[in-house]
Each structure stands twice: as C-alpha cells, then as structure tokens.
Design a protein around this motif. Structure first.
Motif, PDB file in Angstrom:
ATOM      1  N   PRO A 199       0.805  -1.238   0.000  1.00 50.28           N
ATOM      2  CA  PRO A 199       0.000   0.000   0.000  1.00 50.28           C
ATOM      3  C   PRO A 199       0.832   1.279   0.000  1.00 50.28           C
ATOM      4  N   ALA A 200       2.009   1.253   0.595  1.00 50.21           N
ATOM      5  CA  ALA A 200       2.874   2.440   0.611  1.00 50.21           C
ATOM      6  C   ALA A 200       3.521   2.692  -0.744  1.00 50.21           C
ATOM      7  N   ALA A 201       3.563   1.666  -1.592  1.00 51.12           N
ATOM      8  CA  ALA A 201       4.260   1.775  -2.868  1.00 51.12           C
ATOM      9  C   ALA A 201       3.342   1.913  -4.077  1.00 51.12           C
ATOM     10  N   ILE A 202       2.085   1.496  -3.931  1.00 52.92           N
ATOM     11  CA  ILE A 202       1.200   1.433  -5.099  1.00 52.92           C
ATOM     12  C   ILE A 202      -0.038   2.300  -4.865  1.00 52.92           C
ATOM     13  N   PRO A 203      -0.226   3.321  -5.688  1.00 53.48           N
ATOM     14  CA  PRO A 203      -1.416   4.177  -5.563  1.00 53.48           C
ATOM     15  C   PRO A 203      -2.699   3.384  -5.820  1.00 53.48           C
ATOM     16  N   GLY A 204      -3.753   3.780  -5.151  1.00 46.36           N
ATOM     17  CA  GLY A 204      -5.062   3.166  -5.369  1.00 46.36           C
ATOM     18  C   GLY A 204      -5.394   2.038  -4.431  1.00 46.36           C
ATOM     19  N   ILE A 205      -4.408   1.559  -3.646  1.00 44.13           N
ATOM     20  CA  ILE A 205      -4.714   0.543  -2.639  1.00 44.13           C
ATOM     21  C   ILE A 205      -5.283   1.258  -1.417  1.00 44.13           C
ATOM     22  N   GLU A 242      -3.411 -22.130   1.956  1.00 41.21           N
ATOM     23  CA  GLU A 242      -2.750 -21.880   3.229  1.00 41.21           C
ATOM     24  C   GLU A 242      -2.692 -20.419   3.634  1.00 41.21           C
ATOM     25  N   THR A 243      -2.768 -19.523   2.659  1.00 38.33           N
ATOM     26  CA  THR A 243      -2.594 -18.097   2.925  1.00 38.33           C
ATOM     27  C   THR A 243      -3.595 -17.320   2.083  1.00 38.33           C
ATOM     28  N   ALA A 244      -4.113 -16.228   2.646  1.00 39.26           N
ATOM     29  CA  ALA A 244      -5.056 -15.383   1.912  1.00 39.26           C
ATOM     30  C   ALA A 244      -4.543 -13.951   1.858  1.00 39.26           C
ATOM     31  N   LEU A 245      -4.861 -13.290   0.757  1.00 44.03           N
ATOM     32  CA  LEU A 245      -4.576 -11.877   0.555  1.00 44.03           C
ATOM     33  C   LEU A 245      -5.882 -11.208   0.148  1.00 44.03           C
ATOM     34  N   VAL A 246      -6.222 -10.104   0.799  1.00 42.15           N
ATOM     35  CA  VAL A 246      -7.399  -9.314   0.437  1.00 42.15           C
ATOM     36  C   VAL A 246      -6.948  -7.872   0.267  1.00 42.15           C
ATOM     37  N   VAL A 247      -7.184  -7.334  -0.925  1.00 39.20           N
ATOM     38  CA  VAL A 247      -6.795  -5.955  -1.224  1.00 39.20           C
ATOM     39  C   VAL A 247      -8.036  -5.205  -1.684  1.00 39.20           C
ATOM     40  N   ARG A 248      -8.261  -4.034  -1.114  1.00 42.59           N
ATOM     41  CA  ARG A 248      -9.371  -3.172  -1.549  1.00 42.59           C
ATOM     42  C   ARG A 248      -8.784  -2.008  -2.326  1.00 42.59           C
ATOM     43  N   PHE A 249      -9.265  -1.830  -3.552  1.00 45.98           N
ATOM     44  CA  PHE A 249      -8.789  -0.780  -4.449  1.00 45.98           C
ATOM     45  C   PHE A 249      -9.850   0.301  -4.628  1.00 45.98           C
ATOM     46  N   ALA A 250      -9.397   1.481  -4.969  1.00 48.97           N
ATOM     47  CA  ALA A 250     -10.301   2.610  -5.193  1.00 48.97           C
ATOM     48  C   ALA A 250     -11.248   2.342  -6.362  1.00 48.97           C
ATOM     49  N   ASP A 251     -10.773   1.616  -7.374  1.00 50.41           N
ATOM     50  CA  ASP A 251     -11.577   1.366  -8.570  1.00 50.41           C
ATOM     51  C   ASP A 251     -10.878   0.324  -9.433  1.00 50.41           C
ATOM     52  N   ARG A 252     -11.504  -0.012 -10.559  1.00 48.29           N
ATOM     53  CA  ARG A 252     -10.923  -1.018 -11.454  1.00 48.29           C
ATOM     54  C   ARG A 252      -9.600  -0.552 -12.053  1.00 48.29           C
ATOM     55  N   ALA A 253      -9.496   0.721 -12.329  1.00 45.33           N
ATOM     56  CA  ALA A 253      -8.240   1.239 -12.887  1.00 45.33           C
ATOM     57  C   ALA A 253      -7.083   0.999 -11.920  1.00 45.33           C
ATOM     58  N   SER A 254      -7.329   1.157 -10.637  1.00 45.65           N
ATOM     59  CA  SER A 254      -6.288   0.910  -9.637  1.00 45.65           C
ATOM     60  C   SER A 254      -5.897  -0.561  -9.605  1.00 45.65           C
ATOM     61  N   LEU A 255      -6.877  -1.450  -9.706  1.00 47.27           N
ATOM     62  CA  LEU A 255      -6.584  -2.888  -9.776  1.00 47.27           C
ATOM     63  C   LEU A 255      -5.759  -3.188 -11.022  1.00 47.27           C
TER      64      LEU A 255
END
Length: 106
Positions: free
Chosen positions: A37-43, A60-73
């Motif tokens: 999040p500190a390196a990538i805008p939109g997270i 075994e491991t999960a990642l959940v990222v919330r983005f401002a919009d599809r462009a950020s993803l």
C-alpha cells in the motif's frame, strides 16, 4: 440528486505453497505484501495472513486488497513493486493460487 460513487474493487487471492516451504519464507511474503500500500497508488486497504480454517481445501494463505476502482486494480498487476514480490518471493514457493475480484458499492 447526488452523483453515483464509483464502486471500489476487492481482490482476493488464496495461495498454496510448495511442500516443505519454511514458515519464515511465507512470513517474508506476507511482510512484503503488507508493504505494497505504501508503494502502489489506489490501494485503500490490504490484509494478508495464514489460514486457520479446515474448510480451505489446501489453501494456506489469503490476501485481500481493496482498491479505489478497477483502474487501480489494473495498475496493480504490472506495478514494479507488485511484480518484485510475485517474481522474487511468491513464484519460487507457490504451488497454486486462486484469485477473484468483485466490486462493492461505497
């Protein structure tokens, strides 16, 4: 009439690691992901952790990222910081992964 807010995007990734992967290596992956999040805008938010459920079908491991919009993803995937984590830390130990993306109203 209020303008319609763009929906945010939630990106969920489940990981399986190669047999024998040391827990310290997985912890390095988690630490690196948590720095994105500190390196990538939109997270807007990122969480990652080890699964403790017996219903995970081997993931075994999960990642959940919330983005401002599809462009950020869309910008996240090829971003150099993300590519570095994937190529240097995740790919060498990944046995499999599953990703889903969905929109949420704000």
């Amino acid at each position: 009439m209020q303008p319609t807010a763009r929906p945010q995007v939630v990106h969920v990734v489940l990981f399986r690691w190669r047999p024998g992967t040391p827990p310290a290596q997985v912890e390095r992956v988690l630490a690196a992901l948590r720095e994105l999040p500190a390196a990538i805008p939109g997270i807007l938010d990122l969480s990652a952790g080890a699964n403790f459920s017996e219903r995970a079908e081997g993931y075994e491991t999960a990642l959940v990222v919330r983005f401002a919009d599809r462009a950020s993803l869309n910008a996240y995937g090829p971003h150099p910081a993300h590519r570095r984590v994937v190529e240097e830390l995740i790919d060498p130990i990944r046995a499999g992964s599953l990703a889903v993306d969905y929109e949420v109203a704000c």
